[in-house]
Motif scaffolding. Structure first.
Motif, short mmCIF file in Angstrom:
data_model
loop_
_atom_site.label_atom_id
_atom_site.label_comp_id
_atom_site.label_asym_id
_atom_site.label_seq_id
_atom_site.Cartn_x
_atom_site.Cartn_y
_atom_site.Cartn_z
N VAL A 250 0.83 -1.20 0.00
CA VAL A 250 0.00 0.00 0.00
C VAL A 250 0.87 1.25 0.00
O VAL A 250 0.47 2.30 -0.51
N SER B 236 0.17 4.46 -2.47
CA SER B 236 -0.27 5.76 -2.00
C SER B 236 0.80 6.84 -2.08
O SER B 236 0.47 8.02 -2.23
N PRO C 93 -13.92 2.92 7.80
CA PRO C 93 -12.55 2.65 8.25
C PRO C 93 -12.42 2.84 9.75
O PRO C 93 -13.06 3.70 10.34
N SER C 94 -11.57 2.03 10.35
CA SER C 94 -11.32 2.14 11.79
C SER C 94 -10.44 3.35 12.08
O SER C 94 -9.71 3.82 11.19
N ARG D 211 -7.77 3.39 13.70
CA ARG D 211 -6.38 2.97 13.49
C ARG D 211 -5.99 3.05 12.02
O ARG D 211 -4.89 3.50 11.68
N LEU D 212 -6.90 2.60 11.15
CA LEU D 212 -6.61 2.67 9.72
C LEU D 212 -6.52 4.12 9.25
O LEU D 212 -5.62 4.48 8.47
N ILE D 213 -7.42 4.96 9.72
CA ILE D 213 -7.38 6.38 9.34
C ILE D 213 -6.06 7.01 9.75
O ILE D 213 -5.43 7.74 8.98
N ALA E 69 -3.21 5.48 10.25
CA ALA E 69 -2.12 4.92 9.44
C ALA E 69 -2.08 5.56 8.06
O ALA E 69 -0.99 5.87 7.54
N VAL E 70 -3.24 5.79 7.46
CA VAL E 70 -3.29 6.40 6.13
C VAL E 70 -2.84 7.85 6.20
O VAL E 70 -2.10 8.33 5.32
N HIS F 208 -5.47 -2.22 -6.90
CA HIS F 208 -5.92 -1.86 -5.55
C HIS F 208 -7.29 -1.19 -5.52
O HIS F 208 -7.79 -0.90 -4.45
#
Length: 250
Positions: A127, A131, A167-168, A170-172, A174-175, A237
């Motif tokens: 990823v 990104s 999205p969780s 945590r994911l937000i 991380a992104v 993706h």
């Protein structure tokens, strides 16, 4: 209608997504890169359409070598169908004729590196490469951070999934960290093959130049959004627009 291009298109349809990707890694990657290295073709790139891979080849001076390449790729292979339609570039969508040349240059560099990584499982495309490359493209084109956010918004609106899970946190987080990162990790494919991110940066610089001189047929953010759609398509993706489609990658 757009004028007929010198690029040739070859559509290869496979039984499923995994078969297509395996064929790309084991056959397309070595055959296309070897053909380019030996000047049978000047460049190549691809787009995925469900189980069909659309290859675009720019022939060199020796057409006999191009025909030999096409025969080699289509004979006794696991695909269900092979067609050769006329390729007409999406010149308006990518910003005009000059911007289409920039796009083709980026498509080629991106496709060659993606195929190289598909053929090298030890260095997977993660990823981070998916990104960070768009970030380089947009920054080089001169977009401020809020303007980059608008491009991501446009991208999301074109690939909206109404039934997708939220999205969780945590994911937000991380992104957000990924999109604001100033550098890559030592193991990133973008560090191992620096020509790859440089291709995105050069395309961004060139598109920014055209935009500042009023030479784009569309708003710069719309052009960059179209580039991101094609980039994520090549990486595998982003979900397609067609409903009921399944594949291996999430």
């Amino acid at each position: 209608m757009a004028p007929v291009s010198r690029w040739r298109q070859l559509n290869l349809t496979f039984p499923d997504w995994q078969t297509a990707e395996d064929f790309a890694a084991t056959r397309l990657a070595p055959e296309l890169t070897a053909a380019e290295d030996h000047r049978a073709i000047v460049a190549f790139w691809f787009i995925r359409k469900s189980e069909t891979w659309r290859l675009r080849l720019l022939p060199g001076d020796r057409l006999a070598q191009v025909y030999a390449l096409l025969v080699s790729m289509t004979r006794r292979r696991p695909h269900r169908g092979v067609t050769e339609p006329v390729y007409r570039p999406e010149a308006y969508a990518f910003g005009g004729d000059q911007a289409m040349t920039i796009a083709h240059t980026l498509f080629h560099a991106d496709s060659r590196h993606i195929l190289g990584h598909l053929a090298t499982p030890a260095v997977p495309i993660g990823v981070n490469s998916a990104s960070c490359s768009p970030g380089r493209l947009m920054r080089a084109a001169g977009l401020e951070f809020s303007e980059q956010g608008d491009v991501w918004r446009l991208l999301a609106s074109r690939r909206h999934q109404p039934n997708a899970h939220a999205p969780s946190p945590r994911l937000i987080a991380a992104v957000q960290r990924l999109l604001t990162a100033a550098d890559d990790t030592a193991r990133s494919p973008l560090v191992i093959t620096p020509q790859w991110p440089r291709a995105h940066e050069q395309a961004g610089l060139d598109l920014g130049f055209l935009d500042r001189h009023g030479a784009l047929t569309r708003d710069l953010r719309e052009v960059l959004t179209h580039h991101l759609l094609f980039l994520f398509n090549r990486l595998g993706h982003l979900p397609p627009l067609t409903p009921g489609y399944s594949r291996r990658r999430p």
